[in-house]
Design a protein around this motif. Structure first.
Motif, PDB file in Angstrom:
ATOM      1  N   SER A   1       0.837  -1.190   0.000  1.00 39.98           N
ATOM      2  CA  SER A   1       0.000   0.000   0.000  1.00 39.98           C
ATOM      3  C   SER A   1       0.875   1.243   0.000  1.00 39.98           C
ATOM      4  O   SER A   1       1.863   1.332   0.725  1.00 39.98           O
ATOM      5  CB  SER A   1      -0.882  -0.027   1.243  1.00 39.98           C
ATOM      6  OG  SER A   1      -1.528   1.217   1.363  1.00 39.98           O
ATOM      7  N   GLU A   2       0.509   2.199  -0.833  1.00 38.41           N
ATOM      8  CA  GLU A   2       1.270   3.460  -0.882  1.00 38.41           C
ATOM      9  C   GLU A   2       0.481   4.598  -0.259  1.00 38.41           C
ATOM     10  O   GLU A   2       0.853   5.762  -0.400  1.00 38.41           O
ATOM     11  CB  GLU A   2       1.612   3.813  -2.329  1.00 38.41           C
ATOM     12  CG  GLU A   2       2.716   2.952  -2.903  1.00 38.41           C
ATOM     13  CD  GLU A   2       3.165   3.401  -4.285  1.00 38.41           C
ATOM     14  OE1 GLU A   2       2.443   4.172  -4.934  1.00 38.41           O
ATOM     15  OE2 GLU A   2       4.246   2.954  -4.695  1.00 38.41           O
ATOM     16  N   GLY A   3      -0.628   4.278   0.399  1.00 38.34           N
ATOM     17  CA  GLY A   3      -1.475   5.311   0.982  1.00 38.34           C
ATOM     18  C   GLY A   3      -2.898   4.826   0.873  1.00 38.34           C
ATOM     19  O   GLY A   3      -3.161   3.795   0.254  1.00 38.34           O
ATOM     20  N   PRO A   4      -3.852   5.576   1.470  1.00 37.15           N
ATOM     21  CA  PRO A   4      -5.232   5.116   1.447  1.00 37.15           C
ATOM     22  C   PRO A   4      -5.713   4.891   0.009  1.00 37.15           C
ATOM     23  O   PRO A   4      -5.602   5.787  -0.830  1.00 37.15           O
ATOM     24  CB  PRO A   4      -6.004   6.260   2.102  1.00 37.15           C
ATOM     25  CG  PRO A   4      -4.987   7.053   2.852  1.00 37.15           C
ATOM     26  CD  PRO A   4      -3.684   6.868   2.149  1.00 37.15           C
ATOM     27  N   GLY A   5      -6.171   3.693  -0.274  1.00 34.43           N
ATOM     28  CA  GLY A   5      -6.741   3.403  -1.589  1.00 34.43           C
ATOM     29  C   GLY A   5      -5.736   3.241  -2.714  1.00 34.43           C
ATOM     30  O   GLY A   5      -6.126   3.194  -3.870  1.00 34.43           O
ATOM     31  N   ILE A   6      -4.453   3.166  -2.390  1.00 32.19           N
ATOM     32  CA  ILE A   6      -3.451   3.000  -3.462  1.00 32.19           C
ATOM     33  C   ILE A   6      -2.556   1.804  -3.149  1.00 32.19           C
ATOM     34  O   ILE A   6      -1.984   1.702  -2.060  1.00 32.19           O
ATOM     35  CB  ILE A   6      -2.557   4.256  -3.602  1.00 32.19           C
ATOM     36  CG1 ILE A   6      -3.409   5.500  -3.827  1.00 32.19           C
ATOM     37  CG2 ILE A   6      -1.555   4.079  -4.756  1.00 32.19           C
ATOM     38  CD1 ILE A   6      -2.616   6.793  -3.752  1.00 32.19           C
ATOM     39  N   TRP A   7      -2.433   0.920  -4.115  1.00 35.37           N
ATOM     40  CA  TRP A   7      -1.517  -0.207  -3.999  1.00 35.37           C
ATOM     41  C   TRP A   7      -0.632  -0.224  -5.224  1.00 35.37           C
ATOM     42  O   TRP A   7      -1.063   0.180  -6.307  1.00 35.37           O
ATOM     43  CB  TRP A   7      -2.299  -1.526  -3.910  1.00 35.37           C
ATOM     44  CG  TRP A   7      -3.067  -1.638  -2.637  1.00 35.37           C
ATOM     45  CD1 TRP A   7      -2.620  -2.174  -1.461  1.00 35.37           C
ATOM     46  CD2 TRP A   7      -4.412  -1.185  -2.397  1.00 35.37           C
ATOM     47  NE1 TRP A   7      -3.604  -2.080  -0.492  1.00 35.37           N
ATOM     48  CE2 TRP A   7      -4.713  -1.478  -1.039  1.00 35.37           C
ATOM     49  CE3 TRP A   7      -5.382  -0.563  -3.172  1.00 35.37           C
ATOM     50  CZ2 TRP A   7      -5.943  -1.183  -0.461  1.00 35.37           C
ATOM     51  CZ3 TRP A   7      -6.607  -0.252  -2.602  1.00 35.37           C
ATOM     52  CH2 TRP A   7      -6.880  -0.557  -1.265  1.00 35.37           C
ATOM     53  N   ALA A   8       0.608  -0.674  -5.046  1.00 38.97           N
ATOM     54  CA  ALA A   8       1.511  -0.691  -6.197  1.00 38.97           C
ATOM     55  C   ALA A   8       2.344  -1.960  -6.193  1.00 38.97           C
ATOM     56  O   ALA A   8       2.652  -2.527  -5.146  1.00 38.97           O
ATOM     57  CB  ALA A   8       2.418   0.539  -6.163  1.00 38.97           C
ATOM     58  N   GLU A   9       2.698  -2.377  -7.387  1.00 34.52           N
ATOM     59  CA  GLU A   9       3.433  -3.627  -7.569  1.00 34.52           C
ATOM     60  C   GLU A   9       4.842  -3.525  -6.993  1.00 34.52           C
ATOM     61  O   GLU A   9       5.516  -2.506  -7.132  1.00 34.52           O
ATOM     62  CB  GLU A   9       3.506  -3.942  -9.075  1.00 34.52           C
ATOM     63  CG  GLU A   9       4.156  -5.271  -9.351  1.00 34.52           C
ATOM     64  CD  GLU A   9       3.815  -5.812 -10.729  1.00 34.52           C
ATOM     65  OE1 GLU A   9       3.392  -5.027 -11.595  1.00 34.52           O
ATOM     66  OE2 GLU A   9       3.990  -7.040 -10.918  1.00 34.52           O
ATOM     67  N   ARG A  10       5.289  -4.606  -6.370  1.00 34.88           N
ATOM     68  CA  ARG A  10       6.614  -4.604  -5.755  1.00 34.88           C
ATOM     69  C   ARG A  10       7.477  -5.790  -6.150  1.00 34.88           C
ATOM     70  O   ARG A  10       8.689  -5.717  -6.121  1.00 34.88           O
ATOM     71  CB  ARG A  10       6.476  -4.615  -4.225  1.00 34.88           C
ATOM     72  CG  ARG A  10       5.915  -3.341  -3.638  1.00 34.88           C
ATOM     73  CD  ARG A  10       6.952  -2.229  -3.682  1.00 34.88           C
ATOM     74  NE  ARG A  10       6.459  -1.027  -3.018  1.00 34.88           N
ATOM     75  CZ  ARG A  10       5.869  -0.024  -3.662  1.00 34.88           C
ATOM     76  NH1 ARG A  10       5.708  -0.073  -4.969  1.00 34.88           N
ATOM     77  NH2 ARG A  10       5.452   1.044  -3.005  1.00 34.88           N
ATOM     78  N   CYS A  11       6.866  -6.922  -6.449  1.00 31.99           N
ATOM     79  CA  CYS A  11       7.661  -8.141  -6.646  1.00 31.99           C
ATOM     80  C   CYS A  11       6.983  -9.017  -7.688  1.00 31.99           C
ATOM     81  O   CYS A  11       5.759  -9.065  -7.752  1.00 31.99           O
ATOM     82  CB  CYS A  11       7.760  -8.877  -5.311  1.00 31.99           C
ATOM     83  SG  CYS A  11       8.475 -10.529  -5.424  1.00 31.99           S
ATOM     84  N   GLN A  12       7.784  -9.662  -8.522  1.00 29.36           N
ATOM     85  CA  GLN A  12       7.210 -10.602  -9.486  1.00 29.36           C
ATOM     86  C   GLN A  12       7.616 -12.038  -9.195  1.00 29.36           C
ATOM     87  O   GLN A  12       7.527 -12.903 -10.061  1.00 29.36           O
ATOM     88  CB  GLN A  12       7.571 -10.197 -10.923  1.00 29.36           C
ATOM     89  CG  GLN A  12       6.805  -8.943 -11.342  1.00 29.36           C
ATOM     90  CD  GLN A  12       6.975  -8.575 -12.796  1.00 29.36           C
ATOM     91  OE1 GLN A  12       7.782  -9.150 -13.518  1.00 29.36           O
ATOM     92  NE2 GLN A  12       6.189  -7.586 -13.229  1.00 29.36           N
ATOM     93  N   GLY A  13       8.098 -12.276  -7.992  1.00 23.17           N
ATOM     94  CA  GLY A  13       8.407 -13.647  -7.587  1.00 23.17           C
ATOM     95  C   GLY A  13       9.378 -14.333  -8.527  1.00 23.17           C
ATOM     96  O   GLY A  13       9.131 -15.452  -8.962  1.00 23.17           O
ATOM     97  N   CYS A  14      10.486 -13.668  -8.832  1.00 24.85           N
ATOM     98  CA  CYS A  14      11.416 -14.242  -9.815  1.00 24.85           C
ATOM     99  C   CYS A  14      12.191 -15.420  -9.251  1.00 24.85           C
ATOM    100  O   CYS A  14      12.861 -16.130  -9.990  1.00 24.85           O
ATOM    101  CB  CYS A  14      12.366 -13.173 -10.339  1.00 24.85           C
ATOM    102  SG  CYS A  14      13.643 -12.734  -9.140  1.00 24.85           S
TER     103      CYS A  14
END
Ligand code: SF4
Ligand code: SF4
Lengths: 221, 307
Positions: free
Chosen positions: A122-135
């Motif tokens: 989560s980057e703040g209320p109501g915002i999520w962002a991709e972090r990992c692609q499980g490489c």
């Protein structure tokens, strides 16, 4: 966490078309945190489905359940007493949960109510962002704790490309340039000189390149 | 000499090298390739053949490069890592070399979003630095990226791009150093309009002695109109067009803007040839190849050395 978003209402309605009784199943884990498929969202979707059916002049019986973890056979088992009484299951878990239900109940149809999107934060209320692609072979130690695979639009391991501007990625002003972030972080850590270490071609076998992956832990078997 | 590349030979003479560009067409149109190439013949040492430029489907760089070889021109075979994995790229390198193509440019490519197949999966199995490493390994160690031995390894003269105008600026010399470390032989820069900034970058490059390890070609694109100047300033990622330049283009009547663009281009070359570390010019006259002879002649880069 695994993030997800609810599918459009029309698509969900179309998938359960012809069903009179459905079991709507949420999950208490990631999809609860990202407000896509927890108890609350289950209740909201249940009433929305009933209203939409009523408008079409049909009756729809929706039973609601939210499991502790839908990707875990132990909890999925709790559905067993109810399965025989419904025409289909509509799952509000990520794709792992949907598949766990499909695996356990061989003769019952199960439909996804969510689109599973990414592993993120989560980057703040109501915002999520991709972090990992499980490489499967984590590079974060080399890149200042910022993942170039998940967060650089071109998956560059030796970026930034020539399109990076004002800290943003060439694809959009709403997307941070991962390599800009990596560089800033390297400076903060005082390891700028490490930037020039070339990261060689990645072995994707630990990721999707090796086919479907499994973990087998002998010590736990 | 590492290779048979004409470009490498021209660099070795110590004269300024000149490359042009031929963007393959969006159709099975061999004559378009041949006509563009013919306009450049005799005025440049080698011709870059772009690879699905701006992420739009075009005739393959490989096929168009072969047409150039048949015309006795020397293609710089461009390859982006966006569209193919390491198997496909290495097999194309073998194929290209077998057709007498011995010079290439390793790029990551514009993001698919900018093109006409925004819905396509982008590959990025390797990045541009890793592609440089791969091509060098094929040449110097005679091995594929996967480690197996190559029979008659392709001896490619290896190029890459550099954009001194992208951010973070302070990282741009280090990024070049990384490409040098990976084994690049020559660099073609992004189109230079902000010469002051380019000079600052080159100072950093020379301070580290990188200009002695890699030939740097300054990128030049003539502007056809004030509209194009504004478009490049606003819409093209990583492009730095100073306001004065846009104003200068806007200051002349429409019918004279094209000539003004050529004048600016010639003036830029005159100034840039004095910059320490510049080994040549890469003239990208996009859909304006017929102007290259004039630019090359007026800039005092003609005749081209015979090597
Ligand atoms: S390097 Fe791999 S494992 Fe590590 S964060 Fe990135 S994708 Fe995930
Ligand atoms: S601008 Fe940054 S994040 Fe975007 S593709 Fe280039 S290096 Fe990656």
């Amino acid at each position: 966490m695994i993030t997800a978003e609810r599918k459009p209402m029309d698509e969900i309605m179309e998938s359960i078309d012809g069903c009179g009784r459905i079991l709507l199943v949420g999950c208490n884990e990631c999809v609860t945190v990202c407000a896509a498929g927890g108890r609350k969202e289950v209740a909201l979707l249940a009433s929305a489905l009933q209203m939409a059916s009523m408008k079409k002049g049909r009756a729809l019986d929706v039973r609601e359940m939210t499991l502790e973890r839908q990707c875990d056979p132990e909890y999925v088992e709790e559905l067993a007493p109810h399965i025989g009484q419904v025409d289909a299951v509509l799952s509000m878990a990520c794709g792992c949960g949907v598949q766990e239900i499909a695996r356990r109940f061989k003769t019952t149809r199960v439909f996804p109510a969510l689109n599973t999107t990414f592993m993120g934060a989560s980057e703040g209320p109501g915002i999520w962002a991709e972090r990992c692609q499980g490489c499967g072979d984590c590079l974060l130690g080399l890149t200042g704790g910022i993942c170039p695979i998940a967060r650089c639009a071109k998956r560059l391991m030796n970026g930034p490309c020539g399109g990076s501007g004002n800290g943003k990625c060439e694809i959009s002003d709403d997307v941070d340039c991962a390599w800009h972030l990596i560089w800033e972080r390297m400076k903060e850590l005082g390891i700028e000189d490490r930037y020039e270490d070339v990261i060689s071609a990645k072995d994707w076998r630990t990721g999707r390149g090796g086919g479907p992956r499994r973990i087998v832990r002998e010590d736990l078997k | 000499m590492k290779t048979e590349s004409v470009l490498e030979k021209v660099f070795a003479t110590g004269e300024l090298a000149v490359t042009g560009e031929c963007g393959p067409p969006r159709g099975a149109l061999p004559d378009v390739v041949k006509n563009k190439a013919a306009m450049l013949k005799g005025y440049v040492d080698a011709v870059n053949v772009t690879d699905n430029q701006t992420a739009m489907v075009r005739m393959s760089s490989f096929a168009a490069s072969v047409f150039l070889r048949q015309m006795d021109l020397h293609p710089v075979f461009q390859m982006v890592t966006r569209d193919r994995n390491r198997l496909a790229m290495q097999s194309d390198i073998l194929g290209a070399y077998s057709h007498g193509i011995n010079t290439m440019l390793c790029l990551s490519g514009d993001h698919t979003q900018f093109g006409d197949h925004a819905m396509a999966a982008n590959v990025h199995d390797l990045d541009s630095v890793q592609l440089i490493q791969t091509v060098r390994g094929m040449r110097d160690e005679g091995r594929f990226q996967g480690g197996a031995e190559i029979k008659n390894p392709p001896k490619m003269f290896i190029g890459a791009a550099a954009n001194p105008f992208a951010d973070p600026f302070e990282l741009r010399v280090a990024r070049l150093a990384k490409k040098v470390k990976a084994g690049v032989d020559f660099i073609q820069t992004q189109c230079i309009y902000n010469i002051d900034k380019f000079e600052t970058w080159m100072e950093g490059v020379c301070k580290r002695g990188l200009h002695e390890e890699v030939y740097i070609m300054a990128g030049i694109t003539p502007m056809k109109s004030a509209g194009m100047a504004r478009y490049m300033k606003k819409k093209v990622p990583g492009m730095d067009v100073p306001d004065e330049l846009v104003k200068r283009m806007e200051g002349v009547p429409k019918e004279k803007q094209a000539q003004e663009g050529i004048d600016i281009c010639v003036e830029s070359i005159e100034r840039l040839r004095e910059v320490e570390g510049v080994s040549g010019f890469h003239i990208m006259a996009i859909e304006w190849e017929e102007k290259v002879p004039e630019i090359v002649q007026r800039a005092g880069l003609y005749p081209r050395p015979q090597v």
